[in-house]
Design an enzyme around this catalytic site. Structure first.
Site, short mmCIF file in Angstrom:
data_model
loop_
_atom_site.label_atom_id
_atom_site.label_comp_id
_atom_site.label_asym_id
_atom_site.label_seq_id
_atom_site.Cartn_x
_atom_site.Cartn_y
_atom_site.Cartn_z
N GLY A 58 44.41 38.92 35.90
CA GLY A 58 43.28 39.41 36.68
C GLY A 58 41.97 39.22 35.92
N SER A 73 39.52 37.12 36.37
CA SER A 73 38.40 36.43 37.02
C SER A 73 37.20 37.32 37.31
CB SER A 73 38.88 35.78 38.33
OG SER A 73 39.32 36.76 39.25
N ASP A 87 50.74 34.98 41.00
CA ASP A 87 50.75 36.33 41.55
C ASP A 87 51.56 37.21 40.60
OD1 ASP A 87 51.14 38.67 42.92
OD2 ASP A 87 52.00 37.76 44.72
N VAL A 88 50.89 38.11 39.89
CA VAL A 88 51.57 38.91 38.87
C VAL A 88 52.72 39.74 39.44
CG1 VAL A 88 49.61 39.06 37.28
CG2 VAL A 88 49.88 40.80 39.09
N ASN A 141 45.91 43.30 32.83
CA ASN A 141 44.75 43.91 33.46
C ASN A 141 44.80 43.91 34.98
OD1 ASN A 141 41.72 44.63 33.72
ND2 ASN A 141 41.85 42.60 34.66
N TYR A 143 48.57 54.78 43.02
CA TYR A 143 47.91 54.18 41.86
C TYR A 143 48.23 54.98 40.59
CZ TYR A 143 43.98 52.16 39.20
OH TYR A 143 43.19 51.51 38.27
N ALA A 188 50.82 56.84 40.06
CA ALA A 188 52.24 56.62 39.73
C ALA A 188 52.41 55.31 38.98
CB ALA A 188 53.08 56.63 41.01
N LYS A 213 50.18 53.62 37.19
CA LYS A 213 49.55 53.63 35.87
C LYS A 213 50.26 54.60 34.93
CE LYS A 213 46.27 50.65 36.75
NZ LYS A 213 46.25 49.33 36.10
#
Length: 247
Positions: A12, A14, A64-65, A93, A158, A160, A162
């Site tokens: 990520g 960019s 695509d991660v 990231n 989110y 959960a 992280k």
């Protein structure tokens, strides 16, 4: 192995915090910067141009991660065309938000956030770790969030994702510390990026002891230190950078 060309991979990379990290690492280190992006090739090239203007080197890589097979395919292809290179630093990231109250949260809002923010940690880290261990050196830096530590209304998915990365950071750090590979997490609070553009900054900064939002460059400075040899005795740590909002 000293004649290997050494890279840092920023997922990520960019835009936003990712872009700031790429630029800071180009300023502070001799690494070539491998900028991962998923959809916005123009933004990735803008980041690359900024690195080149600083006299640094790098390239962009699309995957695509959240997709294990895509990550494996693209990184395998990259390795095959880049002999005598090693990814020595990984910055996980890439992340997304799909905020909403848990009661009304749709399965896709849950699953896509978990896949992009959490499963990506496995998909990418698992791929690059073997070379770090063989090389007996590496730095893994996970970008998490204050939400993963204290929770945030409307961000159960989110938080959960992280929070899980925070636990994974501590566990993996213990597994590989003897190999001189460190694993740390950086937990930003409110940072001025596309992700926070719709928030009411005037209202929210009252909650922040420092009375302002942070800048991506401030997060990048911390990541740059953790990516350096100077941080070799720091591992398994979650470092907050949030103006005192959670202290």
């Amino acid at each position: 192995m000293s004649d290997q060309k050494k890279y840092v991979l920023v997922t990520g990379g960019s835009r936003g915090i990712g872009r700031a990290i790429c630029i800071q690492l180009a300023k502070d280190t001799d690494y070539s910067i491998l900028i991962n992006y998923h959809t916005n090739e123009d933004a990735a090239n803008e980041t690359l141009n900024s690195i080149k203007e600083l006299g640094g080197s790098g390239e962009i890589i699309k995957f695509d991660v959240s997709d294990f097979n895509d990550v494996k395919q693209q990184l395998d292809d990259w390795n095959n065309t880049h002999e005598n290179t090693i990814i020595e630093v990984l910055v996980n990231n890439a992340g997304i938000t799909k905020d909403g109250l848990f009661l009304w949260m749709q399965p896709n809002d849950w699953n896509s956030v978990i896949q992009t923010n959490l499963n990506s940690f496995y998909n990418v880290t698992n791929h690059v770790l073997k070379d770090m261990l063989l090389n007996k050196y590496g730095r893994i830096i996970n970008i998490v969030s204050v939400s993963g530590l204290k929770g945030t209304v409307g961000q159960t998915n989110y938080a959960a994702s992280k929070g899980a990365i925070i636990a994974a950071t501590k566990s993996l750090a213990q597994e590989i510390a003897k190999k001189n590979v460190t694993v740390n997490a950086v937990a930003p609070g409110f940072i001025k990026t596309d992700m926070t553009i719709d928030l009411d900054e005037k209202e929210l900064k009252r909650l922040i002891p420092a009375n302002r939002f942070g800048h991506p460059e401030e997060v990048a400075q911390l990541v740059s230190f953790l990516a350096s040899k100077n941080s070799s005795y720091i591992t398994g740590e979650i470092i907050n950078i949030n103006g005192g909002i959670y202290s």
